[in-house]
Write a protein that holds these residues in place. Structure first.
Motif, short mmCIF file in Angstrom:
data_model
loop_
_atom_site.label_atom_id
_atom_site.label_comp_id
_atom_site.label_asym_id
_atom_site.label_seq_id
_atom_site.Cartn_x
_atom_site.Cartn_y
_atom_site.Cartn_z
N ILE A 146 6.29 10.75 -5.95
CA ILE A 146 7.80 10.20 -6.43
C ILE A 146 8.23 9.11 -5.28
O ILE A 146 9.14 9.05 -5.51
CB ILE A 146 8.83 12.07 -6.83
N GLN A 147 7.98 9.93 -4.03
CA GLN A 147 8.14 8.96 -2.71
C GLN A 147 7.88 7.76 -2.82
O GLN A 147 7.87 6.51 -2.79
CB GLN A 147 7.63 9.67 -1.30
N HIS A 148 6.68 7.37 -3.42
CA HIS A 148 5.94 6.60 -3.47
C HIS A 148 7.23 5.49 -4.76
O HIS A 148 7.52 3.74 -4.71
CB HIS A 148 4.27 6.69 -4.13
N GLN A 175 9.80 5.17 -1.05
CA GLN A 175 10.87 6.14 0.23
C GLN A 175 11.00 5.61 1.41
O GLN A 175 12.56 5.09 1.50
CB GLN A 175 10.70 7.32 -0.38
N THR A 176 10.13 6.10 1.73
CA THR A 176 10.22 5.85 3.32
C THR A 176 9.35 4.24 3.88
O THR A 176 9.26 4.15 4.89
CB THR A 176 9.54 6.34 4.34
N GLY A 177 9.47 3.97 2.84
CA GLY A 177 8.80 2.47 3.49
C GLY A 177 9.99 1.47 2.99
O GLY A 177 10.74 1.07 3.07
N CYS A 213 0.55 -1.29 0.11
CA CYS A 213 0.36 0.04 -0.03
C CYS A 213 1.01 1.28 0.01
O CYS A 213 2.15 0.92 0.21
CB CYS A 213 -0.81 -0.13 1.12
N SER A 214 0.07 1.94 -0.06
CA SER A 214 0.41 3.67 -0.42
C SER A 214 0.83 4.26 0.92
O SER A 214 0.23 3.36 2.10
CB SER A 214 0.07 4.91 -0.73
N ARG A 215 1.89 5.03 1.05
CA ARG A 215 2.12 5.78 2.60
C ARG A 215 1.23 5.80 3.44
O ARG A 215 0.25 5.46 4.04
CB ARG A 215 3.26 7.32 3.45
N ILE A 232 -3.46 4.92 -6.84
CA ILE A 232 -2.28 5.09 -6.08
C ILE A 232 -1.63 6.31 -7.26
O ILE A 232 -1.70 6.03 -8.80
CB ILE A 232 -0.70 4.36 -6.07
N SER A 233 -1.62 7.44 -6.75
CA SER A 233 -1.37 8.89 -7.37
C SER A 233 0.40 8.36 -8.02
O SER A 233 0.48 8.85 -9.47
CB SER A 233 -1.14 9.71 -7.01
N GLY A 234 1.04 7.64 -7.45
CA GLY A 234 2.37 7.83 -8.31
C GLY A 234 3.55 8.69 -7.45
O GLY A 234 3.84 9.62 -8.57
C1 LIG Z 1 9.28 12.45 2.93
C2 LIG Z 1 8.49 11.67 2.54
C3 LIG Z 1 8.19 10.58 2.05
C4 LIG Z 1 7.28 9.66 1.67
N1 LIG Z 1 7.12 8.50 1.45
C5 LIG Z 1 6.71 7.69 1.41
C6 LIG Z 1 6.65 6.02 0.81
O1 LIG Z 1 7.16 5.95 0.72
N2 LIG Z 1 5.49 5.52 0.20
C7 LIG Z 1 4.57 6.79 -0.15
O2 LIG Z 1 3.50 5.87 -1.24
N3 LIG Z 1 4.44 7.56 0.43
C8 LIG Z 1 5.65 8.39 0.50
N4 LIG Z 1 5.24 9.54 0.68
C9 LIG Z 1 3.92 10.50 0.51
C10 LIG Z 1 4.52 10.42 -1.36
O3 LIG Z 1 4.21 12.16 -1.21
C11 LIG Z 1 2.18 10.76 -1.47
O4 LIG Z 1 1.32 11.96 -0.41
C12 LIG Z 1 1.30 9.38 -1.21
O5 LIG Z 1 2.40 8.45 -2.13
C13 LIG Z 1 -0.03 9.20 -1.98
O6 LIG Z 1 -0.41 8.38 -0.98
P1 LIG Z 1 -1.91 7.11 -2.53
O7 LIG Z 1 -1.56 7.58 -3.68
O8 LIG Z 1 -2.35 6.33 -1.88
O9 LIG Z 1 -2.94 8.64 -2.28
P2 LIG Z 1 -3.05 10.39 -3.03
O10 LIG Z 1 -2.12 11.62 -3.62
O11 LIG Z 1 -4.69 10.77 -2.35
O12 LIG Z 1 -3.67 9.64 -4.71
C14 LIG Z 1 -5.22 8.63 -4.90
C15 LIG Z 1 -4.93 8.12 -6.49
O13 LIG Z 1 -6.41 7.82 -6.33
C16 LIG Z 1 -6.99 7.94 -7.31
N5 LIG Z 1 -8.33 7.72 -7.54
C17 LIG Z 1 -8.87 8.36 -6.53
N6 LIG Z 1 -10.57 7.47 -6.09
C18 LIG Z 1 -10.37 6.51 -7.26
C19 LIG Z 1 -11.34 5.33 -8.26
N7 LIG Z 1 -12.36 5.18 -8.04
N8 LIG Z 1 -10.57 4.59 -9.15
C20 LIG Z 1 -9.29 4.58 -8.81
N9 LIG Z 1 -8.27 5.32 -8.73
C21 LIG Z 1 -8.47 6.61 -7.70
C22 LIG Z 1 -6.66 9.34 -7.67
O14 LIG Z 1 -7.01 9.41 -8.92
C23 LIG Z 1 -5.35 9.88 -7.13
O15 LIG Z 1 -4.33 9.62 -8.15
C24 LIG Z 1 5.88 10.68 1.32
C25 LIG Z 1 6.51 12.08 0.97
C26 LIG Z 1 7.19 12.62 1.48
C27 LIG Z 1 7.66 14.13 2.12
#
Ligand SMILES: Cc1cc2nc3c(=O)[nH]c(=O)nc-3n(C[C@H](O)[C@H](O)[C@H](O)COP(=O)(O)OP(=O)(O)OC[C@H]3O[C@@H](n4cnc5c(N)ncnc54)[C@H](O)[C@@H]3O)c2cc1C
Ligand SMILES: Nc1ncnc2c1ncn2[C@@H]1O[C@H](COP(=O)(O)O)[C@@H](O)[C@H]1O
Lengths: 247, 321
Positions: B268-270, B249-251, B231-233, B264-266
């Motif tokens: 850079i840290q993911h 990056q931090t997992g 999963c994402s962070r 997952i949005s993708g």
């Molecule tokens: C120093 C630092 C370290 C970090 N380390 C990590 C790390 O190790 N791992 C990590 O994952 N993140 C890390 N992060 C956080 C990272 O920057 C993002 O905030 C995080 O990855 C976002 O998670 P997400 O993609 O699940 O959520 P979101 O960015 O909220 O993305 C959700 C996505 O789901 C999509 N979506 C919504 N509804 C649906 C649907 N019904 N069907 C299909 N798609 C849908 C949206 O379009 C969106 O693209 C770090 C951040 C920092 C600052």
């Protein structure tokens, strides 16, 4: 209780990764430097929590690096910790850095030495284990939980597909990752206090490096995404099976 | 002077990452015209002699209850004894949890240069250089090992397992085993599940899935592919999923054959933790999601509609439906 927390400086997680001088040097142009997240969020915060639980605890921070590491170690002091030590030298390989830290630790009588799981630039995951061997004390890698019980540490560490809980006599070196503590934001009081906390600069001891980086390279760019219409997930399954041979 | 390979076990069984390390070590031995030999510390249930089919000709086995749980300090001393007896110059580890605990200390003890996170065979044409991942998978460094003795920690999933004919000779090794200072009191394994770092296929969910109650379809998909979950962070931070599934990056950093990212949005840290995956599939309803730039295959669509159908299609192809 006396704790040494190892602090390293790394490029911000969003920094553009590029190289100069014929791909032999990291391009620091425009790069923001931060405390390595594992050091800041987990090991440092856990050390601060231990001090909050027992006020007699003393926390020293150490960084091996030239003067440009000072803003980062100051920021770490703003989060907490009593004093900082900077070993004034260019960073070489893990063996060299660990040797410098071990030299300081030898004279410091620390009960506990914390490192991060890894630096997010070099990804060595090596320094903690090396310090422990230099000092001939136990090492627990990849901790996800850390508790103290008198002269023992109770540590949970990551293993493949699970966790292991162990008890260790102090002193011990522990590398920390997620779970050990929760990230904190430095407050104004901490930032002000950090200005007057001692930051000692010491010169390095003569020590070798065993490895050297010759050059860097970037991964090959992806060919580009093949998009499949949302109403045809069976086509995606077929491509993964037949074309990518992914299952 | 053989190439030694540390063979890691869990509950008496050899880990997959170690099979990769054996094949890798055997290839190095072949390059250098010498033999590849394994080291096993602890009691085992597997038939170790059969590891010959991955390329080791001998296995030095310290069959000791005292070594059933890892105490890095104790392990290092035992491995150093075996290295000394065999006069080995190269020792290979998997860069997994145990490898990360042992290899650095051994490097100090033997004064052997360590490359952790290696992804290629060494280039021995001039000197001894290896490629390793740096900047959390966003780049590689070519590292020269400048010592006579060398230690390599190979990234999981970086080297392919191949088998041949062969049976390893078992050599019981009488080692001096210290009393350790680390006492393991409890081991919890997510039983039946595939360890994330060893998985060939990983199915991963992000905040787009809205809540933990929606993970059923993710689990179904993973099951159909015999995949591990990630999963994402923010998902782990919100306790929708356990922390040990957090990649990035931090997992945990992973490099499976197939990574399927859903909602997952993708960021850079993911990406930093998953970009070494061989094939990346992205399912996201936003065509602008940055993850598509790093993907090989993608579907722009609503996960709640796409995923169940995708799972059905996979089951059909695999003949499970
Ligand atoms: C120093 C630092 C370290 C970090 N380390 C990590 C790390 O190790 N791992 C990590 O994952 N993140 C890390 N992060 C956080 C990272 O920057 C993002 O905030 C995080 O990855 C976002 O998670 P997400 O993609 O699940 O959520 P979101 O960015 O909220 O993305 C959700 C996505 O789901 C999509 N979506 C919504 N509804 C649906 C649907 N019904 N069907 C299909 N798609 C849908 C949206 O379009 C969106 O693209 C770090 C951040 C920092 C600052
Ligand atoms: N230059 C340094 N100064 C102080 N501590 C360091 C330095 N480099 C690494 N460390 C510590 O060692 C940990 C692991 O680093 P590495 O082995 O390089 O991945 C980091 O999380 C830090 O706690």
């Amino acid at each position: 209780m006396k704790i040494l927390v190892c602090i390293s400086k790394t490029p911000d997680t969003t920094a553009k990764i590029a190289f100069t001088d014929n791909n032999t040097k990291f391009d620091t142009n425009g790069v923001q430097w931060i405390i390595n997240p594992y050091d800041e969020w987990y090991s440092l915060v856990r050390a601060i929590e231990l001090k909050e639980a027992d006020a007699s605890t003393v926390i020293h921070l150490i960084t091996v690096g030239i003067a440009d590491a000072e803003p980062v170690i100051r920021k770490a002091l703003a989060l907490g910790g009593d004093e900082a030590i900077r070993v004034n030298t260019e960073n070489s390989d893990a063996y060299y850095i660990a040797g410098q830290i071990a030299e300081i630790a030898k004279h410091g009588q620390y009960d506990l030495i914390f490192t991060g799981k890894e630096t997010i630039d070099y990804n060595g995951s090596s320094i903690g284990g090396m310090i422990a061997e230099f000092l001939n004390i136990p090492y627990v890698a990849l901790a996800t939980k850390f508790e103290l019980n008198a002269s023992k540490a109770i540590i949970t560490r990551e293993i493949e597909g699970g966790e292991e809980i162990c008890e260790v006599e102090l002193p011990v070196v522990v590398s920390c990752q997620k779970g050990v503590a929760e990230q904190r934001i430095p407050n104004m009081r901490g930032i002000m206090a950090a200005r007057t906390k001692p930051l000692k600069v010491t010169e390095p001891v003569a020590f070798e490096s065993l490895t050297s980086i010759i050059s860097f390279e970037l991964p090959h760019a992806k060919a580009g995404v093949k998009l499949i219409p949302a109403d045809q997930p069976e086509e995606l399954a077929r491509l993964l099976h037949e074309e990518a041979k992914a299952f | 002077m053989p190439v030694l390979i540390f063979i890691d076990t869990a509950e008496g069984h050899v880990k997959k990452a170690s099979l990769e390390a054996i094949c890798y070590g055997a290839k190095i031995a072949e390059q250098l015209n010498t033999a590849a030999e394994g080291i096993v510390l602890s009691e085992v249930k597997d038939d170790l002699a059969s590891l010959g089919k991955y390329g080791v000709t001998k296995i030095h086995h310290v069959n000791s209850v005292a070594l059933n749980h890892l105490d890095a300090q104790v392990y290092i001393k035992v491995i150093a004894q075996i290295a000394e007896t065999t006069r080995a110059k190269i020792i290979v580890f998997s860069n997994n949890a145990d490898g990360k605990a042992i290899a650095p200390g051994l490097s100090v003890r033997l004064k052997a240069g360590l490359v952790s996170g290696a992804v290629t065979l060494p280039d021995t044409s001039k000197g001894f250089t290896l490629k390793k991942t740096v900047f959390s998978g966003k780049a590689f460094a070519n590292v020269s090992v400048n010592t006579d003795k060398k230690i390599i920690a190979l990234n999981p999933n970086a080297y392919k397992i191949e088998t041949r004919d062969g049976v390893a000779e078992m050599i019981p090794f009488q080692a001096a085993v210290d009393d350790g200072k680390v006492k393991v009191t409890k081991v919890t394994k997510a039983s039946g599940e595939i360890p994330l770092t060893e998985a060939e296929i990983v199915v991963s969910g992000g905040r787009g899935l809205k809540g933990p109650e929606n993970w059923g379809m993710i689990e179904d998909l993973a099951k159909s592919l015999h995949a591990a979950l990630a999963c994402s962070r923010p998902v782990a931070d919100a306790h929708w999923r356990p922390h040990n599934e957090h990649v990035g990056q931090t997992g945990i950093a992973i490099a499976p054959n197939l990574y399927i990212a859903i909602g997952i949005s993708g960021a850079i840290q993911h990406l930093a933790g998953v970009n070494r995956s061989k094939t990346i599939v992205v399912i996201n309803k936003d065509p602008e999601a940055p993850f598509f730039k790093a993907a090989d295959y993608g579907i722009v669509g609503d996960a709640f509609e796409v995923v169940p159908k995708f799972t059905e299609a996979i089951k059909k192809l695999k003949g499970i439906a």
